[in-house]
Design an enzyme around this catalytic site. Structure first.
Site, mmCIF file in Angstrom:
data_model
loop_
_atom_site.group_PDB
_atom_site.id
_atom_site.type_symbol
_atom_site.label_atom_id
_atom_site.label_comp_id
_atom_site.label_asym_id
_atom_site.label_seq_id
_atom_site.Cartn_x
_atom_site.Cartn_y
_atom_site.Cartn_z
ATOM 1 N N HIS A 15 0.810 -1.217 0.000
ATOM 2 C CA HIS A 15 0.000 0.000 0.000
ATOM 3 C C HIS A 15 0.844 1.268 0.000
ATOM 4 O O HIS A 15 2.035 1.235 0.267
ATOM 5 C CB HIS A 15 -0.984 0.016 1.178
ATOM 6 C CG HIS A 15 -0.377 0.208 2.532
ATOM 7 N ND1 HIS A 15 0.112 -0.831 3.286
ATOM 8 C CD2 HIS A 15 -0.196 1.326 3.272
ATOM 9 C CE1 HIS A 15 0.562 -0.362 4.434
ATOM 10 N NE2 HIS A 15 0.392 0.941 4.451
ATOM 11 N N GLU A 80 -3.998 3.866 1.496
ATOM 12 C CA GLU A 80 -4.319 4.242 2.871
ATOM 13 C C GLU A 80 -4.422 5.762 2.927
ATOM 14 O O GLU A 80 -3.494 6.467 2.534
ATOM 15 C CB GLU A 80 -3.210 3.760 3.811
ATOM 16 C CG GLU A 80 -3.376 4.206 5.243
ATOM 17 C CD GLU A 80 -2.210 3.796 6.127
ATOM 18 O OE1 GLU A 80 -2.239 4.141 7.325
ATOM 19 O OE2 GLU A 80 -1.254 3.149 5.635
ATOM 20 N N HIS A 109 3.350 10.574 -8.087
ATOM 21 C CA HIS A 109 1.958 10.223 -8.343
ATOM 22 C C HIS A 109 1.737 8.727 -8.141
ATOM 23 O O HIS A 109 2.685 7.963 -8.032
ATOM 24 C CB HIS A 109 1.556 10.606 -9.769
ATOM 25 C CG HIS A 109 2.313 9.847 -10.824
ATOM 26 N ND1 HIS A 109 3.544 10.293 -11.308
ATOM 27 C CD2 HIS A 109 2.059 8.689 -11.479
ATOM 28 C CE1 HIS A 109 3.979 9.423 -12.217
ATOM 29 N NE2 HIS A 109 3.099 8.447 -12.336
ATOM 30 N N GLU A 155 -2.047 9.392 -12.260
ATOM 31 C CA GLU A 155 -1.853 9.126 -13.687
ATOM 32 C C GLU A 155 -2.935 8.147 -14.131
ATOM 33 O O GLU A 155 -3.225 7.165 -13.451
ATOM 34 C CB GLU A 155 -0.475 8.520 -13.923
ATOM 35 C CG GLU A 155 -0.195 8.218 -15.389
ATOM 36 C CD GLU A 155 1.190 7.638 -15.616
ATOM 37 O OE1 GLU A 155 1.460 7.264 -16.772
ATOM 38 O OE2 GLU A 155 1.997 7.543 -14.665
#
Length: 166
Positions: A15, A80, A109, A155
């Site tokens: 994550h 998260e 990003h 993106e």
């Protein structure tokens, strides 16, 4: 030093965490605009973490929230969102550094693939999503960038790069 070994071939990118100003704005963005699902909420004394992911990544669309939470560390692609309590009501709060401007340039990003880039961008337009870059702008005609509510870049690119962009 431990005598056990660890096999990097078994590692997974689990994550990424973003700090957010207001979960009442950010969570609906990720759920409604990108199609993620909030499957876990974890409160601390002065913060709350929200865990979102694309439902298909759990393998079974019929899993309960508890089952999804149990599988959380066995999958990839979780976002998260960390809300530090009070930022949503603090008029002097200037927001978090996205990593794309000074000071704090570093992080760039996250990326999300979509079934049809042009159709997704039209959908984002219809939803009032703010663009950083549209596919028809610049040299890279096969990607777009949108902003989330906290200014983080996302993106957007087609999951099938063989389909030509208009």
């Amino acid at each position: 030093m431990s005598s056990t070994t660890s096999n990097p071939a078994t590692y997974k990118f689990n994550h990424t965490m973003f700090r957010i100003k207001d979960p009442k704005v950010s969570i609906p963005f990720y759920e409604k605009v990108l199609g993620m699902e909030k499957f876990r909420e974890s409160a601390g004394s002065d913060f709350t973490n929200y865990f979102l992911a694309f439902p298909a990544g759990f393998g079974d669309a019929n899993l309960s929230t508890e089952e999804k939470t149990a599988k959380m560390f066995d999958r990839e692609g979780i976002l998260e969102l960390c809300h530090n309590h009070g930022t949503e009501d603090d008029a002097s709060f200037k927001g978090y550094a996205s990593g794309n401007e000074e000071p704090g340039r570093g992080f760039g990003h996250i990326a999300v693939t979509v079934d049809d880039l042009d159709a997704a961008c039209k959908r984002f337009d219809d939803m009032g999503v703010k663009f950083k870059k549209r596919p028809e702008e610049g040299r890279m005609r096969h990607i777009a960038f949108i902003y989330d509510p906290d200014g983080y870049w996302i993106e957007i690119l087609a999951n099938n790069r063989d389909v030509p962009h208009k």
